[in-house]
Design an enzyme around this catalytic site. Structure first.
Site, PDB file in Angstrom:
ATOM      1  N   ASP A  65      26.494  50.628  63.570  1.00 55.17           N
ATOM      2  CA  ASP A  65      26.650  50.144  64.938  1.00 55.17           C
ATOM      3  C   ASP A  65      28.117  50.244  65.332  1.00 55.17           C
ATOM      4  O   ASP A  65      28.977  50.518  64.488  1.00 55.17           O
ATOM      5  CB  ASP A  65      26.095  48.727  65.108  1.00 55.17           C
ATOM      6  CG  ASP A  65      26.841  47.663  64.327  1.00 55.17           C
ATOM      7  OD1 ASP A  65      27.523  48.016  63.338  1.00 55.17           O
ATOM      8  OD2 ASP A  65      26.735  46.480  64.679  1.00 55.17           O
ATOM      9  N   TYR A  67      32.072  49.599  66.458  1.00 54.99           N
ATOM     10  CA  TYR A  67      33.112  48.633  66.101  1.00 54.99           C
ATOM     11  C   TYR A  67      33.013  47.443  67.054  1.00 54.99           C
ATOM     12  O   TYR A  67      32.745  47.608  68.249  1.00 54.99           O
ATOM     13  CB  TYR A  67      34.494  49.276  66.225  1.00 54.99           C
ATOM     14  CG  TYR A  67      34.757  50.413  65.258  1.00 54.99           C
ATOM     15  CD1 TYR A  67      34.674  50.218  63.883  1.00 54.99           C
ATOM     16  CD2 TYR A  67      35.110  51.674  65.726  1.00 54.99           C
ATOM     17  CE1 TYR A  67      34.936  51.261  62.998  1.00 54.99           C
ATOM     18  CE2 TYR A  67      35.373  52.722  64.843  1.00 54.99           C
ATOM     19  CZ  TYR A  67      35.281  52.506  63.482  1.00 54.99           C
ATOM     20  OH  TYR A  67      35.534  53.543  62.603  1.00 54.99           O
ATOM     21  N   PHE A  78      32.162  55.846  64.129  1.00 57.38           N
ATOM     22  CA  PHE A  78      33.388  55.897  63.315  1.00 57.38           C
ATOM     23  C   PHE A  78      34.649  56.207  64.128  1.00 57.38           C
ATOM     24  O   PHE A  78      35.748  56.162  63.593  1.00 57.38           O
ATOM     25  CB  PHE A  78      33.260  56.903  62.157  1.00 57.38           C
ATOM     26  CG  PHE A  78      32.226  56.529  61.145  1.00 57.38           C
ATOM     27  CD1 PHE A  78      32.451  55.510  60.228  1.00 57.38           C
ATOM     28  CD2 PHE A  78      31.002  57.183  61.116  1.00 57.38           C
ATOM     29  CE1 PHE A  78      31.483  55.154  59.299  1.00 57.38           C
ATOM     30  CE2 PHE A  78      30.028  56.842  60.181  1.00 57.38           C
ATOM     31  CZ  PHE A  78      30.272  55.823  59.269  1.00 57.38           C
ATOM     32  N   HIS A 188      29.095  54.632  51.327  1.00 50.84           N
ATOM     33  CA  HIS A 188      29.721  54.422  52.635  1.00 50.84           C
ATOM     34  C   HIS A 188      31.243  54.447  52.495  1.00 50.84           C
ATOM     35  O   HIS A 188      31.778  54.054  51.454  1.00 50.84           O
ATOM     36  CB  HIS A 188      29.267  53.070  53.199  1.00 50.84           C
ATOM     37  CG  HIS A 188      29.550  52.889  54.645  1.00 50.84           C
ATOM     38  ND1 HIS A 188      30.761  52.419  55.114  1.00 50.84           N
ATOM     39  CD2 HIS A 188      28.782  53.130  55.746  1.00 50.84           C
ATOM     40  CE1 HIS A 188      30.723  52.372  56.431  1.00 50.84           C
ATOM     41  NE2 HIS A 188      29.547  52.797  56.849  1.00 50.84           N
TER      42      HIS A 188
END
Length: 223
Positions: A65, A67, A78, A188
């Site tokens: 989702d 920031y 990202f 991740h």
């Protein structure tokens, strides 16, 4: 919430955006933005589709989702705008990118729009979030919409590279047709995962370009 999809995506997703759940999602997002501070700005919710056409897709990177801090989310997973401090996960992405491509120059901006313009779809599973509360809009059923996006890409395109980083993204990509597409997985890039040895050294950026070359496609200029 106004659905600001460019014409090609409107056509591809027309059936999906007419379903009852999506109509309810629109209202729920509108209410959330009226009652709380949410990100990204409403006009940027669908910006990943504006920056990367369906026809041009070569790579899909799936995030969870947006920031949730002030001024960070810009609608691309990202990514942050120029001048915004680079978040920890993106710093680790940049470290792996430079190691993988043997570059001594770290990116000074976290804006990944130049990736999107080359055919990298930077797709979050959930397209909105409430300020300071990560994953706070998971219940709004964005997952149904983004699952449909991934399914459309898998069904209607060939030779797309899906970069699935972390367990959440692995599950999100479970239905991708691996006979038609390349799926690369790793941990991740978040500090916790990266520090456990699950991120660095995956060489996804060079592997992506190698695959594109084998298919006679233009490689991505990552840096």
């Amino acid at each position: 919430m106004q659905v600001l999809l460019p014409p090609d995506w409107q056509t591809i997703l027309k059936e999906e955006t007419q379903k009852p759940y999506f109509q309810a999602l629109q209202q729920a997002v509108t209410t959330a933005y009226q009652e709380n501070t949410c990100f990204p700005p409403q006009e940027l919710i669908f910006s990943t589709f504006e920056r990367c056409s369906f026809e041009d897709i070569k790579v899909v990177i799936i995030g969870q989702d947006p920031y949730h801090g002030d001024g960070e989310a810009n609608g691309l997973s990202f990514s942050v705008n120029d001048g915004v401090r680079i978040p920890p996960s993106l710093r680790n992405i940049n470290r792996e990118l430079c190691d993988d491509l043997d570059s001594i120059f770290m990116p000074t901006s976290g804006n990944l729009e130049h990736w999107a313009k080359q055919g990298v779809l930077l797709l979050n599973a959930t397209l909105t979030v409430q300020k300071d509360i990560p994953n706070s809009h998971k219940h709004l059923k964005w997952n149904l919409f983004t699952d449909a996006v991934i399914q459309k890409i898998s069904d209607e395109k060939e030779n797309v590279i899906f970069l699935l980083w972390g367990g959440f993204a692995h599950k999100k990509g479970a239905k991708i047709d691996r006979n038609k597409h390349l799926v690369l997985t790793s941990g991740h890039p978040s500090p916790m995962s990266a520090n456990q040895g699950k991120w660095f050294g995956n060489k996804h950026f060079s592997q992506t370009n190698t695959y594109l070359k084998t298919k006679g496609l233009q490689t991505i200029i990552w840096l």
